[in-house]
Enzyme design. Structure first.
Site, PDB file in Angstrom:
ATOM      1  N   GLY A 241      -1.477 -17.418  28.081  1.00  0.00           N
ATOM      2  CA  GLY A 241      -1.627 -18.613  27.263  1.00  0.00           C
ATOM      3  C   GLY A 241      -2.420 -19.691  27.969  1.00  0.00           C
ATOM      4  N   ILE A 466       5.239 -15.746  29.475  1.00  0.00           N
ATOM      5  CA  ILE A 466       3.800 -15.659  29.218  1.00  0.00           C
ATOM      6  C   ILE A 466       3.090 -14.885  30.327  1.00  0.00           C
ATOM      7  CG2 ILE A 466       3.595 -17.692  27.741  1.00  0.00           C
ATOM      8  CD1 ILE A 466       2.786 -19.319  30.162  1.00  0.00           C
ATOM      9  N   GLY A 467       3.869 -14.033  30.991  1.00  0.00           N
ATOM     10  CA  GLY A 467       3.316 -13.234  32.074  1.00  0.00           C
ATOM     11  C   GLY A 467       3.792 -13.675  33.434  1.00  0.00           C
ATOM     12  N   THR A 468       4.721 -14.620  33.469  1.00  0.00           N
ATOM     13  CA  THR A 468       5.154 -15.210  34.736  1.00  0.00           C
ATOM     14  C   THR A 468       6.316 -14.477  35.382  1.00  0.00           C
ATOM     15  OG1 THR A 468       6.540 -16.710  33.462  1.00  0.00           O
ATOM     16  CG2 THR A 468       4.370 -17.512  34.081  1.00  0.00           C
ATOM     17  N   ARG A 650      12.611 -23.233  46.303  1.00  0.00           N
ATOM     18  CA  ARG A 650      13.174 -21.893  46.481  1.00  0.00           C
ATOM     19  C   ARG A 650      12.348 -20.861  45.713  1.00  0.00           C
ATOM     20  NH1 ARG A 650      19.156 -20.142  44.257  1.00  0.00           N
ATOM     21  NH2 ARG A 650      19.418 -18.205  45.455  1.00  0.00           N
ATOM     22  N   THR A 656       6.889 -11.697  41.959  1.00  0.00           N
ATOM     23  CA  THR A 656       6.324 -12.397  40.809  1.00  0.00           C
ATOM     24  C   THR A 656       5.730 -13.741  41.224  1.00  0.00           C
ATOM     25  OG1 THR A 656       8.480 -13.351  40.224  1.00  0.00           O
ATOM     26  CG2 THR A 656       7.876 -11.265  39.186  1.00  0.00           C
ATOM     27  N   GLY A 726       3.621 -21.887  38.198  1.00  0.00           N
ATOM     28  CA  GLY A 726       2.560 -21.317  37.380  1.00  0.00           C
ATOM     29  C   GLY A 726       1.199 -21.952  37.537  1.00  0.00           C
ATOM     30  N   GLU A 727       1.130 -23.223  37.921  1.00  0.00           N
ATOM     31  CA  GLU A 727      -0.153 -23.917  37.884  1.00  0.00           C
ATOM     32  C   GLU A 727      -0.682 -24.376  39.238  1.00  0.00           C
ATOM     33  OE1 GLU A 727      -0.313 -26.327  33.850  1.00  0.00           O
ATOM     34  OE2 GLU A 727       1.737 -26.062  34.530  1.00  0.00           O
TER      35      GLU A 727
END
Length: 760
Positions: A241, A466-468, A650, A656, A726-727
């Site tokens: 996304g 969303i793939g995380t 943490r 992942t 994620g970012e």
């Protein structure tokens, strides 16, 4: 042994690699029809005539919906939208409500037919006439007409305007340059798609590629005038996304088409539509000025951004990191925002920080070179442990450790201060680095956990993966909180009928839903303990709840491991086939606030600010290191290796988490070297139309990426101590590469992407 942190492979991985994971466009329905939009061919104006006579004669055509016959949607009302949870819109343009055209490619009609091919063929038969108006198509041309926004997401947009002038003018050393970034597009692998199914007149189910089922449901309910509980949104799997999914109103277009057709309807956007209709990162022109004394201490930071928007108040907030990083006593961040007749810009992975760190961290490298200081040492010398804007300590901050570990792992000591000192044949070799940062966010969330008498556990929340790795990490959290194996846990997410959770965006999912999952498991254990304590057949009978622990699927008397009672036995004797608990945690200090289970019914829970924000600022930090090889004759740039060290609290799953950072770095390599959407200035249309034109990194472009984590829990953001990941991985990457190019060649490139023509 704790499951949290282990590099467990994704529990949904087998479904994905075998093709059994069902994405939105794959929820085919009985008697389903297909929709294909008609898009405007002008940049600005109004439709004067629509002739659908020839279109309706095409094979398979069921209906044509335009502003002439479309359902009238609820008008825009921002306070009411906010209350309904629908304030987050990609653009303030409900579809097919009037004849006005605001950008090329705008949806102006939708054709419904028996098959996709029939709908697509028929759509080109619609004859449209326009009254064309002069369009705004170029940022630089429109800047004289730009505005200075006062707010961004509720915060002050213009900060200390004009206050940096004097300290900059009196600084012994100054850097003052302009840096530019182009339009970039999200381009997730899975196109945006929606299947709409009506049940009667007032119940709607949407299978939608969205980053937030609750958000999409709230938007649909608001504009269609439905009760929120009568709109169900389902998205068990989302193929990427990056900020582009869930904010757009094509789901309304499908719902309107399904209503007109009287049957379920599917719409899948083409790659060309994804260039215009679902957002992008707007181009920026950023002027960054730094002032420092002879010792290398920053005296002022000024960061001004020129950018644009259309049909929304959102703009690219490229000065965000300049309000957070370094210990300059004066900092000034300002914006000018023009309006262009383009598809509306929106949030794109690390909005603001991605282009902003390119500008700021390039300027920091330029200042370090002017001072003859090592870039790492320069940053450490100006490091701050407090938020410069409010004086609050960061909730957990190990940026200096990131610098030092990164420098050691990368081999930074081998870097030469002067450019053009390293070679490998015809290649000039350079080292560069930059700081990474992104806010640590957390919103309210609800999670329900159930356990059967057989010991199978189900974790349920309306969050999105969303793939995380959300499926996997939720299972790990529940496994630890209940003392059961991960393989006994099923995770159900991506359905708005489940307990509410926030949008999967802003790097907030982990910090939001996992405290609720943990608290729900605690409540479930308490219920089991109450059953055991009241049962005279239990070895735990008569003991106090705080005397009872848990492990390996059993309750255990603390201090006497001989006194145990398995979950299965407790439930069997109580004649219970299932036990469940639900918790809502709000972002409060310390342990999550438990709300009675009645409040865990599906609802849109408003985000609330973490009360610790009165004392702490929440941010993640990192250090990015790049080695580049530049062909001296051709100007081609190859990133040969990359090291990323991140302080994100943490780590919930090392595998992942590492994948998230690798993905962010690859995203950053694309932004640095190749990604750009070009527009025809005459007509305002994108001339980059497919992934054949819009270049993204492929395997040969991606070097070995070495990822390291500090891994220390943040004690203030949540009980689990994890911040979103994620970012942050993309931030600072483009600057590290650009700084390495300077170290290799001696040429300073200030305009992305760094293409060969800018070097030769």
């Amino acid at each position: 042994m704790s499951e949290t942190g282990k590099p467990i492979s994704r529990i949904d991985g087998h479904l994905k690699v075998t093709g059994k994971a069902t994405y939105s466009a794959e929820f085919n329905q009985p008697n389903m029809a297909y929709a294909f939009p008609v898009r405007a061919t002008i940049a600005k104006g109004r439709i004067t005539a629509l002739d659908d006579a020839a279109l309706k004669k095409e094979p398979g055509v069921i209906s044509v919906v335009s502003y002439k016959n479309a359902v009238k949607l609820k008008p825009l009302d921002m306070p009411a939208q906010a209350e309904a949870g629908a304030a987050f819109l990609g653009e303030n343009l409900p579809p097919l409500q009037d004849n006005q055209v605001h950008y090329p490619g705008q949806f102006i009609a939708v054709v419904v037919a028996q098959s996709y091919e029939q709908a697509r063929a028929a759509a080109y038969k619609l004859k449209v006439r326009y009254a064309v108006e002069k369009a705004a198509t170029d940022l630089k041309t429109e800047l004289p007409n730009s505005k200075k926004p006062t707010k961004f997401m509720g915060e002050e947009a213009q900060v200390n305007g004009g206050k940096a002038a004097t300290p900059l003018a009196t600084s012994a050393h100054r850097v003052d340059h302009t840096y530019s970034t182009p339009v970039e597009h999200h381009h997730p692998m899975e196109p945006h798609a929606t299947v709409a199914v009506w049940e009667g007149r007032d119940k709607l189910t949407l299978y939608d590629a969205t980053q937030g089922v609750g958000l999409t449901g709230a938007i649909a309910a608001y504009f269609l005038g439905l009760q929120p509980e009568n709109v169900r949104v389902i998205a068990p799997f989302v193929g990427g996304g990056f900020g582009s999914k869930g904010l757009w109103l094509h789901a309304l277009l499908v719902a309107m088409a399904a209503k007109a057709a009287g049957r379920p309807v599917k719409l899948a956007l083409t790659r060309q539509m994804m260039q215009t209709n679902v957002g992008h990162r707007a181009a920026t022109i950023q002027r960054v000025s730094l002032g420092a004394d002879t010792a290398g201490t920053l005296k002022a930071i000024r960061h001004h951004t020129d950018t644009y928007n259309n049909l929304t108040e959102f703009f690219e907030p490229s000065g965000k990191q300049s309000l957070v990083l370094y210990k300059a006593p004066v900092r000034e961040v300002t914006y000018n925002v023009a309006k262009l007749n383009r598809g509306t810009p929106t949030f794109m992975r690390a909005p603001g920080e991605t282009p902003g760190t390119f500008a700021l961290e390039s300027a920091m490298d330029e200042m370090a070179y002017q001072l003859k200081m090592d870039p790492v040492a320069f940053r450490i010398a100006n490091h701050t442990t407090q938020d410069p804007m409010n004086g609050h300590d960061f909730s957990s901050e190990f940026l200096v450790d990131c610098y030092r570990i990164g420098a050691e792992k990368f081999g930074w000591s081998a870097r030469s201060m002067e450019p053009r000192q390293k070679r490998s044949g015809n290649y000039l070799v350079g080292y560069g680095m930059a700081t990474a940062t992104y806010p640590g966010g957390r919103s309210a969330a609800s999670v329900k956990v159930s356990m059967t008498a057989k010991g199978d556990v189900t974790v349920m929340t309306a969050s999105i993966d969303i793939g995380t790795g959300t499926y996997t990490v939720l299972a790990q959290t529940a496994a630890d909180a209940l003392g059961v194996p991960v393989n006994r846990i099923q995770v159900k997410i991506g359905d708005s009928s489940l307990p509410a959770a926030p949008l999967a965006g802003g790097s907030q999912t982990t910090a939001s839903i996992h405290p609720a999952a943990m608290e729900a498991c605690v409540l479930l254990r308490k219920e089991l303990a109450a059953l055991a304590i009241a049962d005279s057949s239990s070895k735990l009978h008569g003991h106090k709840p705080d005397e009872i622990g848990y492990a390996d699927g059993k309750l255990v008397l603390i201090g006497d491991e001989r006194k145990t009672d398995s979950y299965a036995d407790i439930m069997s004797r109580a004649k219970r086939t299932e036990v469940e608990a639900c918790a809502t945690t709000l972002p409060v200090s310390g342990a999550g606030l438990t709300v009675p289970s009645a409040l865990c019914t599906p609802q849109q829970i408003p985000a609330e600010q973490n009360s610790d924000s009165k004392h702490y600022a929440f941010h993640s930090f990192g250090a990015q290191f790049a080695e580049v090889w530049v062909d001296e004759d051709l100007g081609t740039i190859r990133v040969k290796r990359f090291t990323s060290v991140q302080d994100v609290g943490r780590i919930m799953n090392e595998k992942t988490a590492r994948s998230q950072i690798i993905g962010g770095v690859i995203f950053g390599i694309g932004a640095a070297l190749m990604e750009a959407t070009e527009y025809d200035k005459r007509w305002g249309s994108p001339v980059v139309r497919t992934l054949a034109d819009y270049h993204v990194p492929v395997n040969l472009d991606v070097p070995p990426i070495d990822v390291h984590f500090i891994g220390k829990a943040d004690p203030h953001i949540s009980p689990i101590g994890a911040r979103g990941i994620g970012e942050i991985g993309i931030t600072g990457v483009a600057a590290a590469i650009a700084n390495a190019v300077f170290n290799a060649t001696g040429k300073r490139l200030r305009d992305l992407p760094l293409t060969p023509d800018k070097l030769v």
